[in-house]
Design an enzyme around this catalytic site. Structure first.
Site, PDB file in Angstrom:
ATOM      1  N   TYR A 148       4.693   4.119  -6.901  1.00 18.58           N
ATOM      2  CA  TYR A 148       3.402   3.491  -6.582  1.00 18.58           C
ATOM      3  C   TYR A 148       2.592   3.313  -7.865  1.00 18.58           C
ATOM      4  O   TYR A 148       1.792   4.165  -8.263  1.00 18.58           O
ATOM      5  CB  TYR A 148       2.645   4.318  -5.536  1.00 18.58           C
ATOM      6  N   SER A 172     -12.985   1.011  -6.952  1.00 18.00           N
ATOM      7  CA  SER A 172     -13.730   0.531  -5.792  1.00 18.00           C
ATOM      8  C   SER A 172     -13.756   1.604  -4.710  1.00 18.00           C
ATOM      9  O   SER A 172     -14.773   1.819  -4.068  1.00 18.00           O
ATOM     10  CB  SER A 172     -13.093  -0.748  -5.254  1.00 18.00           C
ATOM     11  N   GLU A 210      -1.613  -2.764  -9.737  1.00 13.88           N
ATOM     12  CA  GLU A 210      -2.289  -3.693 -10.654  1.00 13.88           C
ATOM     13  C   GLU A 210      -3.209  -2.953 -11.623  1.00 13.88           C
ATOM     14  O   GLU A 210      -3.585  -3.507 -12.651  1.00 13.88           O
ATOM     15  CB  GLU A 210      -3.059  -4.758  -9.860  1.00 13.88           C
ATOM     16  N   GLU A 217       0.848  -1.200   0.000  1.00 14.69           N
ATOM     17  CA  GLU A 217       0.000   0.000   0.000  1.00 14.69           C
ATOM     18  C   GLU A 217       0.877   1.241   0.000  1.00 14.69           C
ATOM     19  O   GLU A 217       2.021   1.201   0.434  1.00 14.69           O
ATOM     20  CB  GLU A 217      -0.889   0.009   1.251  1.00 14.69           C
TER      21      GLU A 217
END
Ligand SMILES: *[C@@H]1O[C@H](CO)[C@@H](O)[C@H](O)[C@H]1NC(C)=O
Ligand SMILES: *[C@@H]1O[C@H](CO)[C@@H](O)[C@H](O)[C@H]1NC(C)=O
Ligand SMILES: *[C@@H]1O[C@H](CO)[C@@H](O)[C@H](O)[C@H]1NC(C)=O
Length: 355
Positions: free
Chosen positions: A248, A191, A251, A134
């Site tokens: 960063y 999401s 996916e 993360e």
């Protein structure tokens, strides 16, 4: 008899070594396109070659303890996939704490309090490895880790153990990549809908100029096992990161866009950061345009110009994204790299580095 066998096997390995060297040399001189894009793969291969060229080495029997299952996700630990060695014992059984060579702490599972870390003394020589995929925006309480951690493991390329979301491998032979059939224009799967995030703000502007199909919670439904096949019908995919930090790149690029054969439109760290890992002509960067409107007209222009669109796939004749970079891959990589880790060091402040 025995010495004979040994020397013949030695020369056998020497021959293999020679051939490997030659092949490696040929591959590298064939085209020196961006070694940086496959840096990761090369280092893994080296590890593997060393293993197979030295069969007489004693079993290393290196034990890595997963202090928690990451986010509670369980998966089989028995076998590391190729090209990782098989000398690793991965376990999630805390009874092995005293004999483990390393313990991996997945930050989000232990960052609630210091009590979630081991309370018993640390065995001599054992590494404590801090692990996260993360971004700093989603890793609270880093200060709990001060003066406890020996090695870092994350998507940041300057981690001790670099565990990116994906990487590129060289195609063995020149391959003709077939672009999936396209019937739609732009897709986005999201999401975590944070109205204050840069990506949602950008989208709110962008959608005035181009049609975007949004999938995910509160949007069009998309089953997990349908993700790739649905996105592949779109010419463009919005690989918009939830927060902007060095390296960063998740996916959203590697899987959702590259595996689907959809051209990524990225919002994340600067273009130069992406280009450390992927070719400059494999993606479209939001920052290359002065406005959402200008980006939209560029995509609409590509939509009408097949030849220009196809240029975004040229790199695929030489390189391909790796499949299935799953949890087990990260832990296996850690196990291999830990075996040559420096001895005795402590990171005084993770928070100073992980920003
Ligand atoms: C954990 O390891 C201990 C000691 O080797 C063993 O007795 C125990 O059965 C293991 N537990 C599980 C759940 O495998
Ligand atoms: C790729 O396509 C070219 C041109 O159509 C053809 O000459 C070549 O043999 C193909 N290569 C492979 C590996 O299929
Ligand atoms: C890891 O860090 C701890 C805490 O400072 C230290 O006591 C230990 O010696 C270090 N171990 C290794 C293997 O670096």
């Amino acid at each position: 008899m025995k010495p004979d066998l040994q020397s013949s096997s030695r020369s056998h390995y020497f021959t293999i070594f020679l051939i490997q060297t030659l092949v490696a040399f040929m591959l590298f001189s064939y085209n020196h396109i961006s070694n940086k894009h496959i840096r990761n793969e090369v280092s893994i291969m080296t590890t593997n070659c060393t293993d197979s060229a030295a069969p007489s080495k004693p079993e290393l029997n290196f034990t890595v303890l997963l202090w928690t299952w990451p986010f509670g996700t369980k998966f089989p630990l028995e076998e590391c996939p190729k090209p990782f060695g098989t000398k690793c014992l991965l376990t999630a059984n805390r009874s092995l704490y005293n004999t483990a060579n390393a313990v991996v702490f997945h930050h989000r599972d232990v960052c609630g309090s210091r009590q979630q870390m081991p309370q018993m003394p640390r065995p001599e020589g054992q590494y404590w490895v801090w692990f996260t995929l993360e971004s700093p925006s989603h890793n609270p309480n880093l200060h709990f880790m001060d003066k406890l951690i020996n090695l870092t493991m994350s998507y940041r390329s300057d981690s001790d153990i670099f565990t990116p979301y994906g990487w590129l491998e060289r195609n063995e032979a020149a391959a003709n990549y077939t672009i999936p059939k396209k019937s739609h224009l732009v897709a986005w799967l999201v999401s975590n809908w944070n109205p204050n995030s840069r990506r949602v703000k950008f989208y709110n502007d962008f959608k005035n100029y181009i049609l975007i199909d949004v999938y995910g919670q509160q949007h069009l439904p998309l089953a997990r096992d349908q993700t790739i096949s649905v996105i592949s019908k779109y010419k463009f995919y919005l690989s918009f990161e939830n927060s902007i930090h060095t390296d960063y790149i998740t996916e959203k690029l590697w899987s959702n866009a590259f595996m689907s054969g959809s051209v990524p439109v990225v919002l994340g760290p600067p273009r130069e950061n992406y280009e450390r890992f992927i070719p400059s002509d494999s993606f479209i960067h939001v920052d290359d345009f002065s406005s959402a409107k200008e980006l939209a007209s560029y995509l609409l222009e590509l939509d009408k110009n097949d030849q220009k669109y196809q240029e975004y796939f040229k790199w695929r004749s030489k390189l391909k994204p790796v499949k299935d970079v799953s949890w087990i891959v990260h832990y296996c990589k850690a196990c291999v790299e830990l075996q040559t880790a420096p001895s005795y060091r402590t990171i005084s402040s993770l928070g100073k580095w992980f920003t």
